[in-house]
Design a protein around this motif. Structure first.
Motif, PDB file in Angstrom:
ATOM      1  N   LEU A  65       0.850  -1.193   0.000  1.00  0.00           N
ATOM      2  CA  LEU A  65       0.000   0.000   0.000  1.00  0.00           C
ATOM      3  C   LEU A  65       0.889   1.249   0.000  1.00  0.00           C
ATOM      4  N   PRO A  66       1.455   1.586  -1.133  1.00  0.00           N
ATOM      5  CA  PRO A  66       2.323   2.767  -1.214  1.00  0.00           C
ATOM      6  C   PRO A  66       1.523   4.049  -1.458  1.00  0.00           C
ATOM      7  N   HIS A  67       2.237   5.164  -1.486  1.00  0.00           N
ATOM      8  CA  HIS A  67       1.691   6.483  -1.856  1.00  0.00           C
ATOM      9  C   HIS A  67       0.581   6.944  -0.917  1.00  0.00           C
ATOM     10  N   ARG A  68       0.784   6.722   0.389  1.00  0.00           N
ATOM     11  CA  ARG A  68      -0.250   7.126   1.356  1.00  0.00           C
ATOM     12  C   ARG A  68       0.023   8.533   1.883  1.00  0.00           C
ATOM     13  N   PHE A  69      -1.042   9.219   2.298  1.00  0.00           N
ATOM     14  CA  PHE A  69      -0.931  10.520   2.961  1.00  0.00           C
ATOM     15  C   PHE A  69      -2.125  10.711   3.883  1.00  0.00           C
ATOM     16  N   LEU A  70      -1.935  11.535   4.889  1.00  0.00           N
ATOM     17  CA  LEU A  70      -2.932  11.731   5.938  1.00  0.00           C
ATOM     18  C   LEU A  70      -3.390  13.177   5.956  1.00  0.00           C
ATOM     19  N   VAL A  71      -4.707  13.380   6.017  1.00  0.00           N
ATOM     20  CA  VAL A  71      -5.292  14.716   6.131  1.00  0.00           C
ATOM     21  C   VAL A  71      -5.954  14.799   7.501  1.00  0.00           C
ATOM     22  N   ARG A  72      -5.540  15.791   8.293  1.00  0.00           N
ATOM     23  CA  ARG A  72      -6.056  15.925   9.655  1.00  0.00           C
ATOM     24  C   ARG A  72      -6.478  17.373   9.884  1.00  0.00           C
ATOM     25  N   SER A  73      -7.663  17.549  10.480  1.00  0.00           N
ATOM     26  CA  SER A  73      -8.186  18.881  10.766  1.00  0.00           C
ATOM     27  C   SER A  73      -8.247  19.119  12.270  1.00  0.00           C
ATOM     28  N   PRO A  74      -7.356  19.957  12.814  1.00  0.00           N
ATOM     29  CA  PRO A  74      -7.425  20.267  14.250  1.00  0.00           C
ATOM     30  C   PRO A  74      -8.691  21.037  14.621  1.00  0.00           C
ATOM     31  N   LEU A  75      -9.284  21.744  13.648  1.00  0.00           N
ATOM     32  CA  LEU A  75     -10.460  22.566  13.940  1.00  0.00           C
ATOM     33  C   LEU A  75     -11.690  21.720  14.233  1.00  0.00           C
ATOM     34  N   CYS A  76     -11.920  20.693  13.409  1.00  0.00           N
ATOM     35  CA  CYS A  76     -13.117  19.869  13.599  1.00  0.00           C
ATOM     36  C   CYS A  76     -12.806  18.479  14.126  1.00  0.00           C
ATOM     37  N   GLY A  77     -11.516  18.117  14.218  1.00  0.00           N
ATOM     38  CA  GLY A  77     -11.148  16.819  14.761  1.00  0.00           C
ATOM     39  C   GLY A  77     -11.203  15.680  13.769  1.00  0.00           C
ATOM     40  N   ASP A  78     -11.549  15.948  12.505  1.00  0.00           N
ATOM     41  CA  ASP A  78     -11.626  14.888  11.503  1.00  0.00           C
ATOM     42  C   ASP A  78     -10.250  14.534  10.971  1.00  0.00           C
ATOM     43  N   MET A  79     -10.138  13.306  10.485  1.00  0.00           N
ATOM     44  CA  MET A  79      -8.923  12.861   9.822  1.00  0.00           C
ATOM     45  C   MET A  79      -9.286  11.765   8.837  1.00  0.00           C
ATOM     46  N   ILE A  80      -8.471  11.631   7.804  1.00  0.00           N
ATOM     47  CA  ILE A  80      -8.682  10.560   6.828  1.00  0.00           C
ATOM     48  C   ILE A  80      -7.339  10.208   6.206  1.00  0.00           C
ATOM     49  N   GLU A  81      -7.104   8.917   6.062  1.00  0.00           N
ATOM     50  CA  GLU A  81      -5.890   8.414   5.435  1.00  0.00           C
ATOM     51  C   GLU A  81      -6.217   8.008   4.011  1.00  0.00           C
ATOM     52  N   LEU A  82      -5.386   8.436   3.068  1.00  0.00           N
ATOM     53  CA  LEU A  82      -5.651   8.216   1.655  1.00  0.00           C
ATOM     54  C   LEU A  82      -4.414   7.612   0.991  1.00  0.00           C
ATOM     55  N   ALA A  83      -4.631   6.943  -0.135  1.00  0.00           N
ATOM     56  CA  ALA A  83      -3.535   6.363  -0.907  1.00  0.00           C
ATOM     57  C   ALA A  83      -3.805   6.580  -2.389  1.00  0.00           C
ATOM     58  N   SER A  84      -2.803   7.114  -3.096  1.00  0.00           N
ATOM     59  CA  SER A  84      -2.908   7.344  -4.533  1.00  0.00           C
ATOM     60  C   SER A  84      -2.369   6.146  -5.303  1.00  0.00           C
ATOM     61  N   SER A  85      -2.623   6.165  -6.598  1.00  0.00           N
ATOM     62  CA  SER A  85      -2.156   5.071  -7.443  1.00  0.00           C
ATOM     63  C   SER A  85      -0.710   5.256  -7.887  1.00  0.00           C
ATOM     64  N   SER A  86      -0.169   6.487  -7.715  1.00  0.00           N
ATOM     65  CA  SER A  86       1.205   6.754  -8.127  1.00  0.00           C
ATOM     66  C   SER A  86       1.766   7.906  -7.297  1.00  0.00           C
ATOM     67  N   GLU A  87       3.070   8.066  -7.335  1.00  0.00           N
ATOM     68  CA  GLU A  87       3.704   9.165  -6.611  1.00  0.00           C
ATOM     69  C   GLU A  87       3.318  10.509  -7.225  1.00  0.00           C
ATOM     70  N   LYS A  88       3.191  10.555  -8.549  1.00  0.00           N
ATOM     71  CA  LYS A  88       2.784  11.792  -9.219  1.00  0.00           C
ATOM     72  C   LYS A  88       1.390  12.218  -8.774  1.00  0.00           C
ATOM     73  N   SER A  89       0.485  11.246  -8.702  1.00  0.00           N
ATOM     74  CA  SER A  89      -0.876  11.548  -8.256  1.00  0.00           C
ATOM     75  C   SER A  89      -0.880  12.022  -6.806  1.00  0.00           C
ATOM     76  N   ARG A  90      -0.071  11.382  -5.958  1.00  0.00           N
ATOM     77  CA  ARG A  90      -0.023  11.794  -4.558  1.00  0.00           C
ATOM     78  C   ARG A  90       0.453  13.234  -4.428  1.00  0.00           C
ATOM     79  N   LYS A  91       1.484  13.617  -5.178  1.00  0.00           N
ATOM     80  CA  LYS A  91       1.988  14.987  -5.113  1.00  0.00           C
ATOM     81  C   LYS A  91       0.917  15.992  -5.517  1.00  0.00           C
TER      82      LYS A  91
END
Length: 215
Positions: A65-91
């Motif tokens: 499971l490569p190309h993962r990134f995490l989005v976290r919101s301190p304001l609302c407390g939400d978070m979600i972990e995501l994974a792209s199909s390529s490094e270019k897409s992740r960027k």
């Protein structure tokens, strides 16, 4: 921006290999991240996250499971972990999410339009060729864009005066002594040199447009 990403869902905390990852369709709209299940795109989203103030982190690579990134919101407390199909897409996704975390989409659109306007600006416009002998007078139906309270160098203009140009379209400016100069050469020009507005109208000695019937 929109496209398919893998995710383990909103607000899941745990090991990447200890949960089921699903492919979902995501859209960035007005600083919100919208998640849709397969088959219900453009209908009601299955998850929404407010991005302003959020943080985006690149995660270390996991086997399978490569190309993962995490989005976290301190304001609302939400978070979600995501994974792209390529490094270019992740960027691309990380960059778009970082923009969404700082400004709303309307603000970003406005800033982009302003950037394009500034990139296309001509800082030293040349005057059009003035009328020749017997030529038709250029009609001033609208005020000149240079008809302001200052000249091209920011020096104050007298009421009713405009930025003067010589017959070749070179702007005429004044040095600290008050003498007219050619800014391209720095040479002093005669005070009685014919002067014209940016529309090609003859000007008087005070840089004011002459009446159409003036001799």
């Amino acid at each position: 921006m929109e496209g398919w990403l893998s995710t383990n869902g909103f607000n899941f905390e745990g090991n990447a290999g200890a949960t089921t990852w699903n492919r979902n369709y995501f859209m960035l709209r007005d600083s919100h991240l919208l998640m849709f299940n397969a088959g219900d795109i453009l209908s009601k989203p299955r998850g929404v996250m407010y991005l302003v103030g959020s943080q985006v982190d690149i995660l270390p690579e996991d086997s399978g499971l490569p190309h993962r990134f995490l989005v976290r919101s301190p304001l609302c407390g939400d978070m979600i972990e995501l994974a792209s199909s390529s490094e270019k897409s992740r960027k691309r996704w990380v960059r778009a999410l970082q923009v969404g975390s700082r400004v709303t989409f309307p603000d970003y659109t406005l800033l982009e339009k302003e950037r394009q306007v500034l990139a296309n600006m001509v800082l030293t416009p040349r005057a059009p060729t003035p009328r020749g002998p017997g030529g038709k007078m250029v009609s001033r139906e609208a005020p000149s864009v240079l008809e302001e309270e200052t000249d091209l160098m920011g020096a104050p203009l007298a009421p009713g005066a405009v930025q003067p140009y010589d017959i070749d379209g070179v702007p005429l400016l004044r040095n600290p002594k008050g003498e007219l100069i050619n800014p391209n050469t720095g040479e002093v020009v005669p005070a009685n040199i014919p002067r014209f507005s940016d529309l090609g109208e003859p000007l008087d000695a005070f840089n004011r447009p002459l009446p159409p019937d003036a001799v």
